[in-house]
Scaffold this motif. Structure first.
Motif, PDB file in Angstrom:
ATOM      1  N   MET A   1      38.896 -19.091 -36.323  1.00  0.00           N
ATOM      2  CA  MET A   1      39.515 -20.239 -36.990  1.00  0.00           C
ATOM      3  C   MET A   1      38.878 -20.482 -38.355  1.00  0.00           C
ATOM      4  O   MET A   1      39.558 -20.870 -39.302  1.00  0.00           O
ATOM      5  CB  MET A   1      39.404 -21.472 -36.095  1.00  0.00           C
TER       6      MET A   1
ATOM      7  N   LEU B   1      40.311 -17.952 -40.721  1.00  0.00           N
ATOM      8  CA  LEU B   1      41.719 -18.196 -41.041  1.00  0.00           C
ATOM      9  C   LEU B   1      41.984 -19.652 -41.425  1.00  0.00           C
ATOM     10  O   LEU B   1      43.100 -20.135 -41.296  1.00  0.00           O
ATOM     11  CB  LEU B   1      42.586 -17.803 -39.829  1.00  0.00           C
TER      12      LEU B   1
ATOM     13  N   PHE C   1      45.094 -21.301 -43.105  1.00  0.00           N
ATOM     14  CA  PHE C   1      46.380 -21.327 -42.409  1.00  0.00           C
ATOM     15  C   PHE C   1      46.423 -22.388 -41.306  1.00  0.00           C
ATOM     16  O   PHE C   1      47.222 -22.290 -40.367  1.00  0.00           O
ATOM     17  CB  PHE C   1      46.697 -19.953 -41.833  1.00  0.00           C
TER      18      PHE C   1
ATOM     19  N   PRO D   1      44.611 -23.191 -38.600  1.00  0.00           N
ATOM     20  CA  PRO D   1      44.647 -22.599 -37.258  1.00  0.00           C
ATOM     21  C   PRO D   1      44.523 -23.628 -36.141  1.00  0.00           C
ATOM     22  O   PRO D   1      43.808 -24.624 -36.269  1.00  0.00           O
ATOM     23  CB  PRO D   1      43.450 -21.649 -37.261  1.00  0.00           C
TER      24      PRO D   1
ATOM     25  N   LEU E   1      49.004 -20.046 -36.352  1.00  0.00           N
ATOM     26  CA  LEU E   1      48.750 -20.198 -37.784  1.00  0.00           C
ATOM     27  C   LEU E   1      50.021 -20.680 -38.467  1.00  0.00           C
ATOM     28  O   LEU E   1      51.130 -20.506 -37.944  1.00  0.00           O
ATOM     29  CB  LEU E   1      48.323 -18.862 -38.401  1.00  0.00           C
TER      30      LEU E   1
ATOM     31  N   VAL F   1      48.848 -13.824 -44.158  1.00  0.00           N
ATOM     32  CA  VAL F   1      47.837 -13.570 -43.130  1.00  0.00           C
ATOM     33  C   VAL F   1      47.400 -12.114 -43.182  1.00  0.00           C
ATOM     34  O   VAL F   1      46.208 -11.803 -43.111  1.00  0.00           O
ATOM     35  CB  VAL F   1      48.386 -13.919 -41.730  1.00  0.00           C
TER      36      VAL F   1
ATOM     37  N   ALA G   1      47.081 -13.887 -33.205  1.00  0.00           N
ATOM     38  CA  ALA G   1      47.452 -15.003 -34.069  1.00  0.00           C
ATOM     39  C   ALA G   1      48.961 -14.967 -34.307  1.00  0.00           C
ATOM     40  O   ALA G   1      49.471 -14.003 -34.870  1.00  0.00           O
ATOM     41  CB  ALA G   1      46.702 -14.934 -35.390  1.00  0.00           C
TER      42      ALA G   1
ATOM     43  N   VAL H   1      52.204 -16.547 -36.170  1.00  0.00           N
ATOM     44  CA  VAL H   1      52.407 -17.233 -37.448  1.00  0.00           C
ATOM     45  C   VAL H   1      53.718 -18.010 -37.434  1.00  0.00           C
ATOM     46  O   VAL H   1      54.793 -17.445 -37.210  1.00  0.00           O
ATOM     47  CB  VAL H   1      52.397 -16.239 -38.621  1.00  0.00           C
TER      48      VAL H   1
END
Length: 202
Positions: free
Chosen positions: A88, A91, A94, A96, A117, A125, A167, A169
């Motif tokens: 997390m 990322l 985004f 998370p 995300l 990503v 993940a 999206v």
């Protein structure tokens, strides 16, 4: 007679739920329907109407983990949550959110860290992972939405430390529109980074 029949049906549901939970715990099966069918076949249950709900299996799984795994389960869960937190942070841009068994506390040693995300384009990503030298596999995840429809969302699977991460999206507008949880049938629970930090501090 009707009461006895109802009691018998309840016993069958409980047995199938226990066996499905054991299959998920020991064999690493992640799909509730698959575990349910395997359990029914193993127990000779042919009436598909007598199969337990996903929540019954999840409850049985949690009970088995407490009974048979104890401290080992807690250690594994904490390690997975620590890896989730690491992912997390990686990322962070985004927004998370952690979802699934690692958040719910029913993760097995076979469980992935599942993240949601939010980005204008999935390629963002991919670019970040490439920048960090992280190899990934692209895929897609089919999820049920609150209106009853299903939709496919792009996903990225990669290894980070000691855990496998998936993940999924979503468009940024879906941040406050969680899909349906396959266990409870309600909105899927999503947790922010600070919530996972609190769980690890407990």
């Amino acid at each position: 007679m009707a009461r006895r029949s109802t009691s018998r049906a309840g016993e069958v549901r409980a047995r199938v739920a226990e066996e499905a939970a054991r299959i998920m715990r020991e064999q690493g099966v992640r799909d509730f329907l698959l575990a349910k069918r395997k359990a029914a076949d193993r127990l000779g249950v042919v009436d598909r109407q007598a199969l337990p709900a996903n929540q019954e299996i999840a409850d049985a799984l949690a009970a088995q983990q407490r009974l048979f795994e104890g401290a080992g389960h807690e250690h594994n869960l904490r390690a997975l949550r620590a890896e989730a937190l690491r992912a997390m942070r990686l990322l962070e841009r985004f927004s998370p959110r952690l979802v699934g068994p690692v958040l719910a506390g029913t993760a097995t040693p076979h469980s992935d860290v599942s993240l949601h995300l939010f980005a204008e384009a999935p390629e963002q990503v991919a670019f970040l992972l490439l920048e960090r030298g992280i190899r990934y596999q692209e895929g897609e995840r089919r999820l049920r939405l609150g209106n009853g429809e299903h939709a496919f969302y792009p996903s990225f699977a990669f290894d980070l430390g000691g855990a496998a991460v998936e993940a999924v999206v979503f468009p940024e507008r879906a941040l406050r529109q969680p899909p349906v949880c396959p266990v409870s049938g309600g909105p899927m629970r999503r947790a922010r980074r600070d919530e996972i930090e609190r769980l690890l501090d407990e």
